[in-house]
Enzyme design. Structure first.
Site, PDB file in Angstrom:
ATOM      1  N   THR A 188      -2.047  -9.770  15.678  1.00 14.60           N
ATOM      2  CA  THR A 188      -2.287 -11.212  15.721  1.00 14.60           C
ATOM      3  C   THR A 188      -0.921 -11.828  15.547  1.00 14.60           C
ATOM      4  O   THR A 188      -0.019 -11.179  15.049  1.00 14.60           O
ATOM      5  CB  THR A 188      -3.218 -11.627  14.536  1.00 14.60           C
ATOM      6  OG1 THR A 188      -4.560 -11.319  14.866  1.00 14.60           O
ATOM      7  CG2 THR A 188      -3.154 -13.100  14.213  1.00 14.60           C
ATOM      8  N   ARG A 196     -17.659 -10.764  19.849  1.00 11.33           N
ATOM      9  CA  ARG A 196     -17.181 -10.745  18.455  1.00 11.33           C
ATOM     10  C   ARG A 196     -16.002 -11.717  18.251  1.00 11.33           C
ATOM     11  O   ARG A 196     -15.096 -11.799  19.058  1.00 11.33           O
ATOM     12  CB  ARG A 196     -16.765  -9.313  18.111  1.00 11.33           C
ATOM     13  CG  ARG A 196     -16.195  -9.135  16.705  1.00 11.33           C
ATOM     14  CD  ARG A 196     -14.688  -9.214  16.684  1.00 11.33           C
ATOM     15  NE  ARG A 196     -14.158  -8.921  15.370  1.00 11.33           N
ATOM     16  CZ  ARG A 196     -12.905  -9.204  15.002  1.00 11.33           C
ATOM     17  NH1 ARG A 196     -12.082  -9.769  15.844  1.00 11.33           N
ATOM     18  NH2 ARG A 196     -12.487  -8.900  13.795  1.00 11.33           N
ATOM     19  N   GLY A 222     -13.254 -12.997  15.178  1.00 12.96           N
ATOM     20  CA  GLY A 222     -12.740 -12.641  13.847  1.00 12.96           C
ATOM     21  C   GLY A 222     -12.408 -13.862  13.004  1.00 12.96           C
ATOM     22  O   GLY A 222     -12.971 -14.943  13.192  1.00 12.96           O
ATOM     23  N   ASP A 223     -11.474 -13.673  12.098  1.00 16.07           N
ATOM     24  CA  ASP A 223     -11.131 -14.730  11.140  1.00 16.07           C
ATOM     25  C   ASP A 223     -10.150 -15.763  11.691  1.00 16.07           C
ATOM     26  O   ASP A 223     -10.117 -16.896  11.223  1.00 16.07           O
ATOM     27  CB  ASP A 223     -10.522 -14.107   9.883  1.00 16.07           C
ATOM     28  CG  ASP A 223      -9.264 -13.307  10.220  1.00 16.07           C
ATOM     29  OD1 ASP A 223      -9.306 -12.506  11.178  1.00 16.07           O
ATOM     30  OD2 ASP A 223      -8.239 -13.492   9.543  1.00 16.07           O
ATOM     31  N   THR A 276      -3.623 -11.931   9.082  1.00 19.38           N
ATOM     32  CA  THR A 276      -3.774 -10.882  10.090  1.00 19.38           C
ATOM     33  C   THR A 276      -4.375  -9.650   9.440  1.00 19.38           C
ATOM     34  O   THR A 276      -4.021  -9.301   8.316  1.00 19.38           O
ATOM     35  CB  THR A 276      -2.431 -10.525  10.753  1.00 19.38           C
ATOM     36  OG1 THR A 276      -2.641  -9.392  11.600  1.00 19.38           O
ATOM     37  CG2 THR A 276      -1.343 -10.192   9.740  1.00 19.38           C
ATOM     38  N   GLY A 277      -5.298  -9.008  10.131  1.00 20.81           N
ATOM     39  CA  GLY A 277      -5.921  -7.813   9.561  1.00 20.81           C
ATOM     40  C   GLY A 277      -7.355  -7.710  10.019  1.00 20.81           C
ATOM     41  O   GLY A 277      -7.751  -8.337  11.013  1.00 20.81           O
ATOM     42  N   GLY A 321     -10.582  -8.676  10.502  1.00 18.01           N
ATOM     43  CA  GLY A 321     -11.138 -10.022  10.403  1.00 18.01           C
ATOM     44  C   GLY A 321     -12.426 -10.150   9.620  1.00 18.01           C
ATOM     45  O   GLY A 321     -12.633 -11.134   8.903  1.00 18.01           O
TER      46      GLY A 321
HETATM   47  N1  ASP Z   1      -7.644 -10.765  12.245  1.00 16.77           N
HETATM   48  C1  ASP Z   1      -7.770 -10.506  13.632  1.00 16.77           C
HETATM   49  C2  ASP Z   1      -9.208 -10.353  13.987  1.00 16.77           C
HETATM   50  O1  ASP Z   1      -9.951  -9.776  13.215  1.00 16.77           O
HETATM   51  C3  ASP Z   1      -7.044  -9.298  14.076  1.00 16.77           C
HETATM   52  C4  ASP Z   1      -5.711  -9.108  13.449  1.00 16.77           C
HETATM   53  O2  ASP Z   1      -5.193  -9.958  12.780  1.00 16.77           O
HETATM   54  O3  ASP Z   1      -5.125  -8.062  13.608  1.00 16.77           O
HETATM   55  O4  ASP Z   1      -9.602 -10.756  15.051  1.00 16.77           O
END
Ligand code: ASP
Length: 354
Positions: free
Chosen positions: A216, A244, A246-247, A267-268, A270
């Site tokens: 991200t 789907r 995410g966050d 980032t991570g 989600g």
């Molecule tokens: N947080 C993002 C998601 O879940 C992905 C990411 O940040 O790597 O869509």
């Protein structure tokens, strides 16, 4: 009565002067901060050559340079985070815009959000396939619609109406991300077989899956006027299904800015950031619990996130210009550029691993 009026007038005007003094002081400090990230999940130190590291660092640097030019001239945090994220979206190295990962169906679906800490205005888009720079569309949602979050085809129609650049979905194809999808699918089918034959779950496969999944980009800034802003843009998680989301485009989870507290971009994984309402939880700890940015962000990212089973990181800058970049993964592409006051030297750093 007359005396009361004179006292009241004196009190009011001195309060006003004090307020003006605070505002103009802030305007004149020349202090600004810009922090960026390029994702926290696709890193494997052992596979990183010096050449690849240099490529990522130069990608992050180009983004910082663009944002810095805006902030240095007294531009707004909002303009800086949008422009910075746009540079990262256009760079195929990062999972956003041109470098977005593929869904299970072999297409790219993008999410983005932006928030203005001064007004708490916010705009997001989710699940779009044809908008070249989703962050610009998110800003248009914030400024030119009465909504906060638009999704899918409707969001694309709105962006087109605003004159935002629309591209053919094939624009988002990159061979690297396509290979990532094939690897993810292969791992999924191995998993199915293992589950069917009751074989013990293979940690190595799980580890590789985590590494392939995320990415991200994001930026947070404090401008010379004392305003905060945050922006996040992503292709989401490799091999995602069923629309789907995410966050990243969810205000308060992956993206949040409030002049009273902090600007954050996450980032991570989600699903876990959503469940923790990550960014707003940190802001609330600061606003209502009196916690420092470091304590609040470390508690969420280093304790609560892994305790739930998730991982990732975030970037944050608070109203005083303090920054935090916690992550509980092997690394996080990240960097910052800042200036303490008018005439001070610009300080910059770009990092990938711990
Ligand atoms: N947080 C993002 C998601 O879940 C992905 C990411 O940040 O790597 O869509």
């Amino acid at each position: 009565m007359r005396i009361l009026f004179i006292i009241l007038f004196t009190v009011c005007s001195s309060t006003l002067l004090a307020q003006q003094a605070t505002v103009s002081n802030k305007t004149n400090t020349g202090k600004y901060v810009l922090v960026i990230h390029g994702g926290a999940g696709t890193l494997n130190k052992s596979q990183f050559t010096p050449a690849l590291e240099a490529k990522y660092k130069s990608g992050l640097d180009s983004a910082l340079v663009v944002g810095n030019a805006i902030l240095e001239k007294g531009g707004t945090a909002l303009d800086a985070v949008e422009a910075t994220v746009k540079v990262l979206e256009n760079n195929p190295l990062f999972n956003a815009g041109k470098g977005a990962v593929f869904t299970n169906e072999g297409i790219n679906e993008l999410d983005a959000a932006i928030m203005d800490g001064k007004t708490l205005a916010a705009g997001s888009i989710a699940g779009v396939r044809t908008i070249k720079n989703p962050i610009t569309a998110a800003r248009a949602v914030m400024e030119k619609s009465e909504h906060v979050l638009l999704s899918g085809r409707g969001a694309e129609a709105f962006a087109a109406m605003q004159g935002i650049e629309i591209v053919d979905p094939s624009y988002f194809y990159t061979p690297e991300r396509w290979k990532g999808l094939l690897r993810a699918k292969e791992r999924d089918s191995i998993d199915q077989l293992k589950k069917a034959s009751q074989t013990a779950y293979n940690d190595e496969i799980d580890e590789q899956r985590r590494k392939d999944k995320y990415g991200t980009v994001g930026a947070v800034a404090l401008d010379t006027h004392g305003n905060l802003a945050a922006a996040t843009s992503t292709g989401g998680m490799t091999n995602k299904k069923w629309g789907r989301i995410g966050d990243a485009p969810i205000i308060g989870s992956g993206t949040y800015a409030n002049n009273k507290t902090v600007a954050i971009s996450c980032t991570g994984w989600g699903e876990y950031f959503l469940r923790l309402v990550m960014a707003k939880s940190i802001s609330d700890r600061m606003e209502f619990g009196g916690q420092s940015l470091t304590l609040a962000s470390e508690t969420l990212v280093m304790k609560e996130l892994p305790a739930l089973g998730g991982d990732g990181g975030l970037i944050a800058v608070d109203k005083n210009g303090n920054i935090a970049l916690p992550f509980c993964t092997e690394g996080m592409y990240r960097g910052f550029i800042k200036k303490e006051r008018q005439g001070a030297a610009v300080v910059k750093d770009i990092l990938i691993f711990k």
